[in-house]
Structures are given as C-alpha cells and as structure tokens.
Scaffold this motif. Structure first.
Motif, PDB file in Angstrom:
ATOM      1  N   ARG A  64      11.570 -10.036   2.195  1.00  0.00           N
ATOM      2  CA  ARG A  64      10.456  -9.308   1.780  1.00  0.00           C
ATOM      3  C   ARG A  64      10.437  -9.122   0.718  1.00  0.00           C
ATOM      4  O   ARG A  64      11.369  -8.552  -0.313  1.00  0.00           O
ATOM      5  CB  ARG A  64       9.871  -8.277   3.390  1.00  0.00           C
ATOM      6  CG  ARG A  64       8.350  -7.465   2.083  1.00  0.00           C
ATOM      7  CD  ARG A  64       8.677  -6.166   3.236  1.00  0.00           C
ATOM      8  NE  ARG A  64       6.997  -5.401   2.333  1.00  0.00           N
ATOM      9  CZ  ARG A  64       7.811  -4.270   1.515  1.00  0.00           C
ATOM     10  NH1 ARG A  64       8.944  -3.778   1.129  1.00  0.00           N
ATOM     11  NH2 ARG A  64       6.399  -3.353   1.216  1.00  0.00           N
ATOM     12  N   GLU A  76       6.246  -6.312  -3.114  1.00  0.00           N
ATOM     13  CA  GLU A  76       4.852  -7.015  -2.457  1.00  0.00           C
ATOM     14  C   GLU A  76       3.571  -5.505  -2.333  1.00  0.00           C
ATOM     15  O   GLU A  76       4.383  -5.250  -0.619  1.00  0.00           O
ATOM     16  CB  GLU A  76       5.594  -7.609  -1.431  1.00  0.00           C
ATOM     17  CG  GLU A  76       4.114  -9.092  -0.886  1.00  0.00           C
ATOM     18  CD  GLU A  76       4.854  -9.142   0.376  1.00  0.00           C
ATOM     19  OE1 GLU A  76       4.287 -10.722   0.680  1.00  0.00           O
ATOM     20  OE2 GLU A  76       6.563  -9.525   0.684  1.00  0.00           O
ATOM     21  N   ARG A  93       1.559  -4.614   0.635  1.00  0.00           N
ATOM     22  CA  ARG A  93       0.789  -4.376   2.243  1.00  0.00           C
ATOM     23  C   ARG A  93      -0.069  -4.673   2.454  1.00  0.00           C
ATOM     24  O   ARG A  93      -1.334  -3.819   1.592  1.00  0.00           O
ATOM     25  CB  ARG A  93       2.433  -3.260   2.432  1.00  0.00           C
ATOM     26  CG  ARG A  93       3.136  -3.475   2.339  1.00  0.00           C
ATOM     27  CD  ARG A  93       4.192  -4.527   2.678  1.00  0.00           C
ATOM     28  NE  ARG A  93       3.955  -4.272   4.079  1.00  0.00           N
ATOM     29  CZ  ARG A  93       4.979  -5.102   4.707  1.00  0.00           C
ATOM     30  NH1 ARG A  93       5.299  -6.129   4.277  1.00  0.00           N
ATOM     31  NH2 ARG A  93       5.252  -5.029   6.721  1.00  0.00           N
ATOM     32  N   GLU A 132       2.040  -8.067   4.969  1.00  0.00           N
ATOM     33  CA  GLU A 132       1.799  -8.756   4.263  1.00  0.00           C
ATOM     34  C   GLU A 132       1.187 -10.419   4.074  1.00  0.00           C
ATOM     35  O   GLU A 132       0.777 -10.215   4.683  1.00  0.00           O
ATOM     36  CB  GLU A 132       3.866  -9.730   4.080  1.00  0.00           C
ATOM     37  CG  GLU A 132       4.685  -8.453   4.499  1.00  0.00           C
ATOM     38  CD  GLU A 132       5.937  -9.151   4.525  1.00  0.00           C
ATOM     39  OE1 GLU A 132       6.324 -10.356   4.116  1.00  0.00           O
ATOM     40  OE2 GLU A 132       6.976  -8.268   4.493  1.00  0.00           O
TER      41      GLU A 132
END
Length: 164
Positions: free
Chosen positions: A6, A10, A12, A52
């Motif tokens: 991850r 990034e 969510r 994700e």
C-alpha cells in the motif's frame, strides 16, 4: 486479489463509497470478504472497512463475471487460482474460456429469441393500420379485453412460447 504494498498517500474508500462505485450492496461486499473473495481490507477507527483502488478494480471484475452468470463455486475456484500464483495461469485461462463458451451459447440463444421478438414486432407494425381500424370498430366490446389476473386485478399475462 494479488498482494501488493500500500502506498502511504493512497486514497481509501468506505464501504458506502465502494458500494456506490461498484454497484454492489454493502451486504455483498461483506459476504465477499467473508468468503475470501476479497482480502486485505484494512480496518479503520471503530473497525470500519477501508478499501483501496486495487479493491475497486478487483470488485469490478468480480461483479462483471457474476453478472454474466459465473457461479460462486467457479468464482471461488478462480480466486484460489489467482492466489496460487503464476503456475495456475493455464488453469485460470481454462476456467475463463469455459465461462466464455457458456456466454457465447447464451448469446446465441438470446439472439435467436431476439429475432423471434423482432419478427413479431415487424408483423404488428405491418398490421398496425388494420388493427387500429379493427379496434376502432369494436371499441366497447368486452371480447377484446384481457381478463384481470385473480389476485392482482391487473390484466393476466399472455402465455409466451419458448424460443428455439
């Protein structure tokens, strides 16, 4: 879903956002996770799921093959094969090719049925002026009305012949 690292920045997604973006119900998302079809879903504060972008892509694939009629058993098998890694590519390919063949057969059956419907529509369209005149002359006669269905009060559906 294949494992990956991850990225710290990034984006969510909540289960509500994922449901909206994928068209899957939250119940289905939880069930997919319980069945092991979706893994590595992080939990945020209060145990809330946090998805994700990779989950969205995977869920999109799952939704599409389910929509095309792939059984949960075949889907589960496919996911097991993905997790098995590179040595399972040939088996994954065979599973998807078999599913594709079933879809081709289904598409051919639907195409035949569609031709029957199109033929019937063309027939009605050719007869429309004559039918309109006939209905005008017989308006008010009960012989041209479809009787209501017993429980709903709506007109009963005419029997539909199976297409070959």
């Amino acid at each position: 879903m294949p494992e990956r690292k991850r990225q710290p920045d990034e984006h969510r997604y909540t289960i509500t956002e994922v449901a909206r973006l994928t068209g899957l119900r939250a119940h289905t998302l939880r069930w997919y996770e319980e069945m092991g079809l979706v893994t590595d879903v992080c939990r945020g504060p209060g145990g809330r799921r946090s998805y994700e972008a990779s989950h969205l892509r995977w869920l999109d694939f799952l939704a599409k093959v389910r929509e095309t009629g792939m059984t949960v058993a075949d889907l589960t098998r496919y996911v097991e094969l993905v997790r098995a890694g590179e040595e399972s590519v040939a088996e994954r390919l065979a599973l998807l090719e078999a599913h594709r063949c079933r879809l081709d057969d289904q598409a051919a059956r639907l195409e035949r049925c569609l031709r029957h419907v199109d033929d019937r529509l063309a027939s009605y369209r050719r007869e429309e002026p004559r039918l309109a005149l006939s209905l005008k002359r017989t308006s008010g006669r009960s012989s041209h009305r479809v009787p209501p269905a017993p429980s709903t009060g709506r007109p009963a559906a005419a029997p539909v012949p199976a297409c070959a």
